[in-house]
Design a protein around this motif. Structure first.
Motif, PDB file in Angstrom:
ATOM      1  N   ASP A   1     -11.788 -21.536  -6.301  1.00  0.00           N
ATOM      2  CA  ASP A   1     -10.392 -21.981  -6.304  1.00  0.00           C
ATOM      3  C   ASP A   1     -10.233 -23.311  -7.033  1.00  0.00           C
ATOM      4  O   ASP A   1      -9.246 -23.517  -7.755  1.00  0.00           O
TER       5      ASP A   1
ATOM      6  N   ARG B   1     -16.871 -13.240  -6.944  1.00  0.00           N
ATOM      7  CA  ARG B   1     -15.570 -12.631  -7.240  1.00  0.00           C
ATOM      8  C   ARG B   1     -15.725 -11.662  -8.409  1.00  0.00           C
ATOM      9  O   ARG B   1     -16.471 -11.912  -9.355  1.00  0.00           O
TER      10      ARG B   1
ATOM     11  N   GLN C   1     -10.442 -10.190 -10.003  1.00  0.00           N
ATOM     12  CA  GLN C   1      -9.944 -11.173  -9.047  1.00  0.00           C
ATOM     13  C   GLN C   1      -9.788 -12.546  -9.708  1.00  0.00           C
ATOM     14  O   GLN C   1      -8.810 -13.256  -9.460  1.00  0.00           O
TER      15      GLN C   1
ATOM     16  N   ALA D   1      -6.790 -12.356 -12.115  1.00  0.00           N
ATOM     17  CA  ALA D   1      -5.532 -12.394 -11.361  1.00  0.00           C
ATOM     18  C   ALA D   1      -5.272 -13.786 -10.805  1.00  0.00           C
ATOM     19  O   ALA D   1      -4.126 -14.278 -10.815  1.00  0.00           O
ATOM     20  N   GLY D   2      -6.327 -14.459 -10.318  1.00  0.00           N
ATOM     21  CA  GLY D   2      -6.156 -15.797  -9.774  1.00  0.00           C
ATOM     22  C   GLY D   2      -5.693 -16.794 -10.825  1.00  0.00           C
ATOM     23  O   GLY D   2      -4.805 -17.625 -10.563  1.00  0.00           O
TER      24      GLY D   2
ATOM     25  N   SER E   1       3.365 -15.031  -7.363  1.00  0.00           N
ATOM     26  CA  SER E   1       3.203 -14.567  -5.985  1.00  0.00           C
ATOM     27  C   SER E   1       3.179 -13.051  -5.918  1.00  0.00           C
ATOM     28  O   SER E   1       2.387 -12.459  -5.172  1.00  0.00           O
TER      29      SER E   1
ATOM     30  N   ALA F   1      -0.213 -11.831  -7.197  1.00  0.00           N
ATOM     31  CA  ALA F   1      -1.270 -12.089  -6.215  1.00  0.00           C
ATOM     32  C   ALA F   1      -1.180 -11.124  -5.041  1.00  0.00           C
ATOM     33  O   ALA F   1      -2.200 -10.612  -4.565  1.00  0.00           O
ATOM     34  N   THR F   2       0.047 -10.841  -4.582  1.00  0.00           N
ATOM     35  CA  THR F   2       0.228  -9.934  -3.453  1.00  0.00           C
ATOM     36  C   THR F   2      -0.199  -8.519  -3.812  1.00  0.00           C
ATOM     37  O   THR F   2      -0.884  -7.837  -3.039  1.00  0.00           O
TER      38      THR F   2
ATOM     39  N   VAL G   1      -2.295  -7.525  -6.159  1.00  0.00           N
ATOM     40  CA  VAL G   1      -3.739  -7.444  -6.342  1.00  0.00           C
ATOM     41  C   VAL G   1      -4.455  -7.476  -5.001  1.00  0.00           C
ATOM     42  O   VAL G   1      -5.409  -6.733  -4.760  1.00  0.00           O
ATOM     43  N   GLU G   2      -3.977  -8.338  -4.095  1.00  0.00           N
ATOM     44  CA  GLU G   2      -4.617  -8.453  -2.785  1.00  0.00           C
ATOM     45  C   GLU G   2      -4.477  -7.163  -1.983  1.00  0.00           C
ATOM     46  O   GLU G   2      -5.419  -6.711  -1.329  1.00  0.00           O
ATOM     47  N   ARG G   3      -3.292  -6.559  -2.036  1.00  0.00           N
ATOM     48  CA  ARG G   3      -3.043  -5.371  -1.221  1.00  0.00           C
ATOM     49  C   ARG G   3      -3.647  -4.108  -1.824  1.00  0.00           C
ATOM     50  O   ARG G   3      -4.135  -3.231  -1.096  1.00  0.00           O
TER      51      ARG G   3
ATOM     52  N   GLY H   1      -5.741  -3.982  -5.002  1.00  0.00           N
ATOM     53  CA  GLY H   1      -7.018  -4.103  -5.668  1.00  0.00           C
ATOM     54  C   GLY H   1      -7.110  -3.153  -6.844  1.00  0.00           C
ATOM     55  O   GLY H   1      -6.170  -2.398  -7.149  1.00  0.00           O
TER      56      GLY H   1
END
Length: 580
Positions: free
Chosen positions: A79, A473, A477, A480-481, A499, A502-503, A505-507, A509
Motif C-alpha cells: 500500500d 499480490r 490486484q 487495480a490498486g 471506489s 476497487a469494489t 475487483v474486491e467482490r 476478482g
C-alpha cells in the motif's frame, strides 16, 4: 510426508496454450509433463513449460515490492508503494501534462487473465498518448492488415492446418513457435499429418529453420523481398485465370485494381529481386491456386521489414483471391467462449491508424500506441510531451526493443520508473519501484487473447495450484490498486470511479469477471466458470469442431476495400493505393 497431488493447467509462457500435468507435494514441484489427456495439445510440451517449476522456486525471483534508495533496494509495503507511485504520477502529470507519463506493456501481459482485464482501466486512468507495447515488435503489420481488410485489429483469419492440403509458410518457424498467431501446439505432429494425407508444406525463408528442414520445399528468399514474391504470384493467378473468391465474392471489391497492380510484377522481375527463379514462382502460384484447400501464413520475418504492412496484407489477399478465406482447410475465423471482438465493439479497441503522430519522429499511432522503437527518443528529447515517468508492465524493452542501448542510457534520466516484474532485468534494474506479481502457479489463468487464434475453438481454465504467500499480490490486484489511487486524486467523480473499480475487483476478482464474460459469450449460459470446473481434472479443455463463418462476424466491422494496402511505403513501381 505430504501426499503427492496432480494438477492440470495450461502453460502461459507462449502462444501454444499447452496442457500440463504437474505433480507436487507440500509445495514442492516433483515433475511437469505434457498432459496426454488434453484434447488440444495432446501431450505436447516444450522446455518453457517444463521450466515453470524452476521459475516458481527460483531464489532470484523477487517476492515483495522494492523501492530504490541512495544505499540500494529496500523492501516496502504494497500500500505504501502504490500510494507513493500514484502521488508521484499525479504530480508529474499536473506539472507537465498527461503525456509526460508513458506506459509500456510487455508480451506476458497478453498471456495473463488478470493483467488483460485490469491493464485497460490503468490506460484509461493515465490518459496518455505515450503508450507502447510488444505489439510493434512482433505482429503490428498483421494487425494493421486485419484492421484494414476485416474492420477489427483482432479479427485474424486462423489457418485450418488440420484440414488443409497446402501450407505456405512465409517468414515463420511454426515447429519452434507452435504457431504464433496460429495457436497450434504439437506443430510437428500436425505437419506430419498434413504430409501423410498427401498435402504439401512449403517454407519461404532466408534461413534453413527447423520448419524448413521438414518442408516438402524450401525457397530461400532474399530478406525483405516478400512483397515482390507475393505480387508476382498474384500476377500469375490473375493472368492465368486462376482467381476464384468463392463464398466471399459478394462482399469483396477492388479485385480489378489489385489485378492491374499485380500485372506490373512479373515472375521474371520478382526473380531478380527475391533470388527465387521465375519458374519456381510461377509453379508456386499455380500449385497454391490449384490446391483444393490452401493456407498462406506469415509471421515475424514478414512483419519485421520495410514492407511488412504491405506483405502481411498481400498474404491475406492471396488467400482471398484463391477462395481460401472462410472455408474448411483454408483461413477461418474462430468463435471463442469469450469473444474479445464483442467486448471491444464501440469502445475504440477495434483499431485505429494515424489519428496522431509521435512527438519526435512523427510516427503514426496504431490503436492508441506508438512503435516501441521511438520510446528512447521520447524520453531523451526535451519539450512539451517529453516522457518523464514510465510504467513498464511485464516487459524488458531494453533487451527486446530496438535501440535497446539507447533506451538503457535514457531510463536513468526519468523522474520515475515503475516496473511490474519479479526479476531484476536490464530494464527493471533502473526502476524506482519494482512490483512483483505472484508465481504463475499461484494464479487463475484463462487465455482471453490467444483463444481467438486457436486452430480449434477451445476454452482452458486453470485454477491456482498453490496458495500465494502472505503479503503477496497478483498483478491484477496491484494494477487495480494503482488505478483506483490515480482516480481518487481527481475530485469527487474520480474518487467515485476509483471506489467503484476497487469494489468490483474486491467482490468479483479475476475469476468473477471471467465468469461474467463466459456467460455473455457466444455459447451463452452453456458456458460458465462453474461448468468449466466440472470438466476434466479441474481444468477445462473444451474443443468444438465448428468455426465461426464470416457471415456470423460481418457485423463486427465492414470489410475494407481489398485495394486498401496498409503501407505508406511500397515496392518501387507500385502505385499508391488505399493508405498513402
Amino acid at each position: 510426508m505430504a501426499a503427492t497431488e496432480v494438477h492440470h493447467r495450461t502453460c502461459t509462457l507462449c502462444e501454444a496454450m499447452c496442457g500440463l500435468e504437474i505433480r507436487h507435494a507440500g509445495g514442492e514441484i516433483l515433475s511437469i509433463r505434457g498432459d496426454q489427456e488434453n484434447a488440444f495439445s495432446r501431450g505436447h510440451i516444450c522446455p518453457k513449460g517444463a521450466a515453470l517449476g524452476d521459475i516458481h522456486s527460483d531464489p532470484d525471483r523477487i517476492r515483495f515490492p522494492l523501492r530504490r534508495t541512495p544505499t540500494g533496494w529496500e523492501r516496502i509495503d504494497w500500500d505504501e508503494a502504490l500510494d507513493d507511485i500514484a502521488a508521484r504520477v499525479r504530480a508529474i502529470q499536473r506539472e507537465h501534462g498527461k503525456n509526460a507519463v508513458g506506459l509500456y506493456a510487455g508480451n506476458p501481459t497478453v498471456h495473463h487473465l488478470g493483467a488483460m482485464l485490469l491493464i485497460f482501466p490503468l490506460i484509461e486512468a493515465l490518459h496518455t498518448r505515450n503508450r507502447f507495447s510488444a505489439t510493434s515488435l512482433d505482429q503490428l503489420p498483421q494487425q494493421l492488415a486485419t484492421f484494414e481488410l476485416f474492420g477489427h485489429q483482432a479479427l485474424f483469419p486462423v489457418p485450418d492446418i488440420d484440414r488443409t492440403d497446402f501450407f505456405l509458410c512465409l517468414g515463420g518457424n511454426p515447429l519452434a513457435s507452435n504457431g504464433s498467431l496460429m495457436t497450434a501446439p504439437g506443430m510437428r505432429h500436425r505437419i506430419r499429418e498434413l504430409q501423410d494425407r498427401g498435402g504439401r508444406f512449403v517454407v519461404i525463408d532466408p534461413r534453413r529453420t527447423e520448419s524448413a528442414a521438414v518442408a516438402d520445399q524450401h525457397l530461400a528468399i532474399l530478406p525483405g523481398t516478400d512483397a515482390w514474391l507475393l505480387l508476382a504470384m498474384l500476377n500469375v493467378i490473375f493472368a492465368e485465370g486462376l482467381a476464384d473468391l468463392g463464398s466471399v465474392a459478394p462482399f469483396t471489391d477492388g479485385l480489378e485494381e489489385l489485378a492491374e497492380h499485380a500485372s506490373r510484377f512479373s515472375p521474371q522481375d520478382a526473380a531478380a529481386v527475391t533470388g527465387i527463379p521465375a519458374e519456381e514462382i510461377t509453379r508456386l502460384a499455380r500449385d497454391f491456386a490449384g490446391a483444393e484447400r490452401a493456407i498462406a501464413y506469415a509471421r515475424v520475418g514478414v512483419c519485421q521489414q520495410a514492407f511488412g504492412g504491405l506483405s502481411a496484407w498481400l498474404v491475406y489477399a492471396l488467400g482471398i483471391v484463391t477462395g481460401n478465406l472462410d472455408r474448411e482447410g483454408g483461413m477461418m475465423f474462430s468463435t471463442p467462449a469469450v469473444d474479445p471482438l464483442a467486448l471491444t465493439a464501440g469502445n475504440g479497441l477495434g483499431g485505429s491508424f494515424d489519428r496522431y503522430r509521435s512527438r519526435v519522429s512523427g510516427l503514426p499511432e496504431f490503436s492508441g500506441e506508438f512503435p516501441a522503437a521511438c520510446l528512447a527518443e521520447e524520453i531523451e528529447t526535451p519539450g512539451p510531451g517529453q516522457i518523464r515517468a514510465l510504467i513498464v508492465h511485464a516487459g524488458n524493452p531494453v533487451l527486446s526493443a530496438p535501440n535497446g542501448r539507447r533506451l538503457e542510457e535514457a531510463l536513468p534520466g526519468l523522474d520515475l520508473l515503475v516496473s511490474f516484474d519479479f526479476y531484476l532485468t536490464e530494464t527493471s534494474r533502473h526502476a524506482d519501484y519494482i512490483l512483483p506479481p505472484t508465481s504463475p502457479l499461484e494464479t487463475s489463468e484463462y487465455d482471453l487473447a490467444l483463444s481467438l487464434l486457436a486452430v480449434r475453438n477451445v476454452a482452458h481454465f486453470s485454477p491456482p495450484m498453490l496458495d500465494p504467500p502472505d503479503g503477496a499480490r497478483h498483478d491484477w490486484q496491484a494494477l487495480a490498486g494503482l488505478t483506483a489511487r490515480l482516480y481518487a486524486g481527481r475530485g469527487l467523480r474520480g474518487r467515485a470511479a476509483g471506489s467503484a473499480l476497487a469494489t468490483a475487483v474486491e467482490r468479483l476478482g479475476a475469476e468473477g469477471l471471467l465468469d461474467l464474460m463466459l456467460r455473455s459469450g457466444p455459447y451463452g449460459h452453456g458456458a460458465s466458470l462453474a461448468r468449466a470446473l466440472e470438466h476434466v481434472m479441474g481444468a477445462t479443455a473444451v474443443t468444438r469442431a465448428g468455426w465461426g463463418r464470416i457471415s456470423g462476424v460481418a457485423a463486427r466491422g465492414p470489410w475494407r476495400r481489398l485495394l486498401a494496402v496498409p503501407s505508406s511505403r511500397r515496392p518501387q513501381g507500385a502505385p499508391a493505393t488505399g493508405l498513402t
